[in-house]
Scaffold this active site. Sequence first.
Site, PDB file in Angstrom:
ATOM      1  CE  LYS A  66      21.529  49.358  19.877  1.00  0.00           C
ATOM      2  NZ  LYS A  66      21.162  48.364  20.736  1.00  0.00           N
ATOM      3  CE  LYS A  99      23.040  45.458  13.870  1.00  0.00           C
ATOM      4  NZ  LYS A  99      22.650  44.503  14.649  1.00  0.00           N
ATOM      5  CE  LYS A 138      16.206  40.647  18.023  1.00  0.00           C
ATOM      6  NZ  LYS A 138      17.182  41.324  19.024  1.00  0.00           N
TER       7      LYS A 138
END
Length: 336
Positions: A114, A196, A199
């Site tokens: 991230k 994956k 969101k």
Amino acid sequence: MTTKRRVFSGIQPTGNIHLGNYLGAVKNWVAGQEKKINYFCIVDLHSLTVSQDPDDLRFQTRSLAAMLLACGIDPDKSALFIQSHVRAHAEGCWLLNCVTPLGWLQRMTQYKDKAAKQESVLAGLLDYPVLMAGDILFYDADEVPVGEDQKQHVELTRDIAQRFNSLYGRDFFVIPKPIIPEIGARVMGLDDPTVKMSKSLADKRGHAIRLLDEPKEIMRSFKRAVTDSGREIIFSRAPEKAGVNNLLGIYKAATGEDETAVLADFADARGYGDLKVRVAEAVIEILNPIRQRYHQLMDDPAELDRLLARGAEQAAAVANPKVDAMKEMMGLVLPR
Ligand code: ATP
Ligand code: LTN
């Protein structure tokens, strides 16, 4: 008499909840509710580790609560609550920060991934796993049902708990275990089966099935799913079969069938077109009632608030005294 196992899990109120969240996490929370003592938390404090629009975050938090109830979280069997409603989480995180070596946090792969995607990284992003460790430890949770991506954070939680226990000389924290489902643990993006379903990418065209998508949209996304140039409908780890494998995995998790039964269902399929349509139909069937219940719950905000207040009260009754006990062990003076 056997004592009931204690379960804690969390989900962030950011972005649109998708099929990966449902099959990898929420479905299993619902399935285990009867036999265990459950705490399910909407982790709004975790969401602040990347910048958020305040109005949007408020809406998403309540919307996710309605969605979890719609998915089958039963307030009579589980405490469903918002993390920031229970003071122990932010307070106790500070206490855990003061026993956690920095190097442990810098090694976390989710942090590295991230952080690499952002120009300016907030301190909260690095500290994210400590806040998560507190979530789990303040409830004496034995089990933490999560998708594969969170395993490393639960392992860190175990290390932090052991360190606290050894520093303060007692079996104060329960050492929790990650519970990773065999099926649905890693639902991949329909547009790219090597990443994956996530969101943060859920609004990208064709990437995710969002739980609120209408049937037409679900069908369209599946029809567009990336597969390979062959025709073989098989479970396989081969990189070129990742797309087909993901579709079969979704079908398997959605229907609850074993691999032999799944393959039997597709024995007469004429190519990937048929496969995609049938997987879409299975998913539409499970999402239809969830979407309807969600809208009913969102139409009654007072009831939603009442359920969340009840959940927070149950959670606070466990976590706040636990954090007060930590303070005392660490040498802080409790107010009299
Ligand atoms: P983001 O993409 O922003 O990291 P997310 O989709 O991972 O978000 P979270 O709120 O972090 O969503 O995760 C909620 C739960 O869903 C966690 O238990 C996580 O392990 C699980 N989960 C998330 N994505 C998937 C996936 N693609 N397959 C299976 N489980 C998943
Ligand atoms: N980090 C998790 C969400 C989360 C969580 C938790 C999961 C926060 N606290 C405690 C399990 C237990 C995520 O991003 N999926």
